[in-house]
Write a protein that holds these residues in place. Structure first.
Motif, PDB file in Angstrom:
ATOM      1  N   LEU A 104     -12.327 -11.837  -0.240  1.00 11.11           N
ATOM      2  CA  LEU A 104     -11.273 -10.954   0.262  1.00 11.11           C
ATOM      3  C   LEU A 104     -10.932  -9.891  -0.777  1.00 11.11           C
ATOM      4  O   LEU A 104     -10.739  -8.720  -0.446  1.00 11.11           O
ATOM      5  N   PHE A 105     -10.863 -10.304  -2.050  1.00  6.95           N
ATOM      6  CA  PHE A 105     -10.616  -9.348  -3.128  1.00  6.95           C
ATOM      7  C   PHE A 105     -11.709  -8.293  -3.167  1.00  6.95           C
ATOM      8  O   PHE A 105     -11.434  -7.092  -3.270  1.00  6.95           O
TER       9      PHE A 105
ATOM     10  N   LYS B  70     -11.359  -5.797  -0.406  1.00  2.89           N
ATOM     11  CA  LYS B  70     -10.187  -4.943  -0.658  1.00  2.89           C
ATOM     12  C   LYS B  70     -10.502  -3.933  -1.753  1.00  2.89           C
ATOM     13  O   LYS B  70     -10.216  -2.733  -1.607  1.00  2.89           O
TER      14      LYS B  70
ATOM     15  N   SER C 199     -12.723  -1.175  -0.475  1.00  2.00           N
ATOM     16  CA  SER C 199     -11.950  -0.254   0.367  1.00  2.00           C
ATOM     17  C   SER C 199     -11.132   0.711  -0.488  1.00  2.00           C
ATOM     18  O   SER C 199     -11.083   1.911  -0.213  1.00  2.00           O
ATOM     19  N   TYR C 200     -10.500   0.182  -1.522  1.00  2.00           N
ATOM     20  CA  TYR C 200      -9.699   1.043  -2.408  1.00  2.00           C
ATOM     21  C   TYR C 200     -10.582   2.055  -3.129  1.00  2.00           C
ATOM     22  O   TYR C 200     -10.249   3.231  -3.214  1.00  2.00           O
TER      23      TYR C 200
ATOM     24  N   GLY D  17       0.766  -1.224   0.000  1.00  2.00           N
ATOM     25  CA  GLY D  17       0.000   0.000   0.000  1.00  2.00           C
ATOM     26  C   GLY D  17       0.801   1.280   0.000  1.00  2.00           C
ATOM     27  O   GLY D  17       0.457   2.226  -0.703  1.00  2.00           O
TER      28      GLY D  17
ATOM     29  N   THR E 258      -1.324  -4.311  -7.582  1.00  6.68           N
ATOM     30  CA  THR E 258      -0.735  -3.864  -6.313  1.00  6.68           C
ATOM     31  C   THR E 258       0.448  -4.724  -5.884  1.00  6.68           C
ATOM     32  O   THR E 258       1.007  -4.505  -4.819  1.00  6.68           O
TER      33      THR E 258
END
Length: 183
Positions: free
Chosen positions: A163-164, A167, A170-171, A30, A123
């Motif tokens: 999980l992806f 994530k 959130s991004y 990150g 990422t």
């Protein structure tokens, strides 16, 4: 990825990382790609970065205690920086990942293997300090195109879709211009 060094915390971490004496040590995740996204968004270099991750690979001691000792040394080394630094031994991820995230995780063979298994291929980046006076070494197993394009897609090397999705959500809350792509 030279723009990642415009984030003064990344520059300080890379400068001091060799002082920890960790095998196969990298600044990852990150703090690198989010710096790029911040600059593209016109935000401060450090905006929205929750923590700064250090990966290393030490198969000689897989105990949580050894990792905690490294974490304590890292916290002391970077105590003057107003950031959270997390040091994780990639040699032991397979020991806790399934209990923590609910998915099996095969053992890694290097810190670079851990970088390559981030949930989003764009990422999957790491920087390793180069010899004094040289640029850091970049590791980006899937290249940098998706990072700069803001493409979020699942990583086949870590196919944990829930999980992806969390994530990616959130991004996108922090950088709304990012785009979701299917696998």
């Amino acid at each position: 990825m030279s723009e990642t060094l415009q984030n003064p915390h990344n520059a300080a971490l890379l400068e001091r990382l060799p002082l920890l004496g960790l095998p196969d040590a990298w600044l990852v995740a990150g703090c690198l790609f989010q710096t790029v996204w911040n600059l593209r968004s016109g935000l401060a270099h450090t905006a929205h970065i929750k923590d700064y991750d250090l990966f290393y690979f030490d198969a000689t001691d897989l105990s949580a205690t050894a990792e905690q000792q490294v974490q304590a040394r890292a916290a002391a080394l970077f105590a003057d920086l107003p950031i959270t630094v997390e040091a994780k031994n990639q040699a032991r991820v397979h020991l806790w990942y399934e209990e923590w995230f609910g998915y099996p995780y095969t053992a890694l063979e290097s810190a670079r293997d851990g970088i390559g298994r981030f949930l989003v291929p764009g990422t999957c980046v790491g920087l390793q300090p180069g010899p004094a006076g040289t640029a850091p070494r970049l590791y980006a197993p899937y290249g940098l195109q998706e990072l700069y394009a803001g493409i979020l897609r699942p990583n086949p090397a870590c196919p944990h879709l829930p999980l992806f999705e969390a994530k990616a959500r959130s991004y996108r809350e922090r950088w709304s211009w990012l785009t979701l792509h299917s696998a």
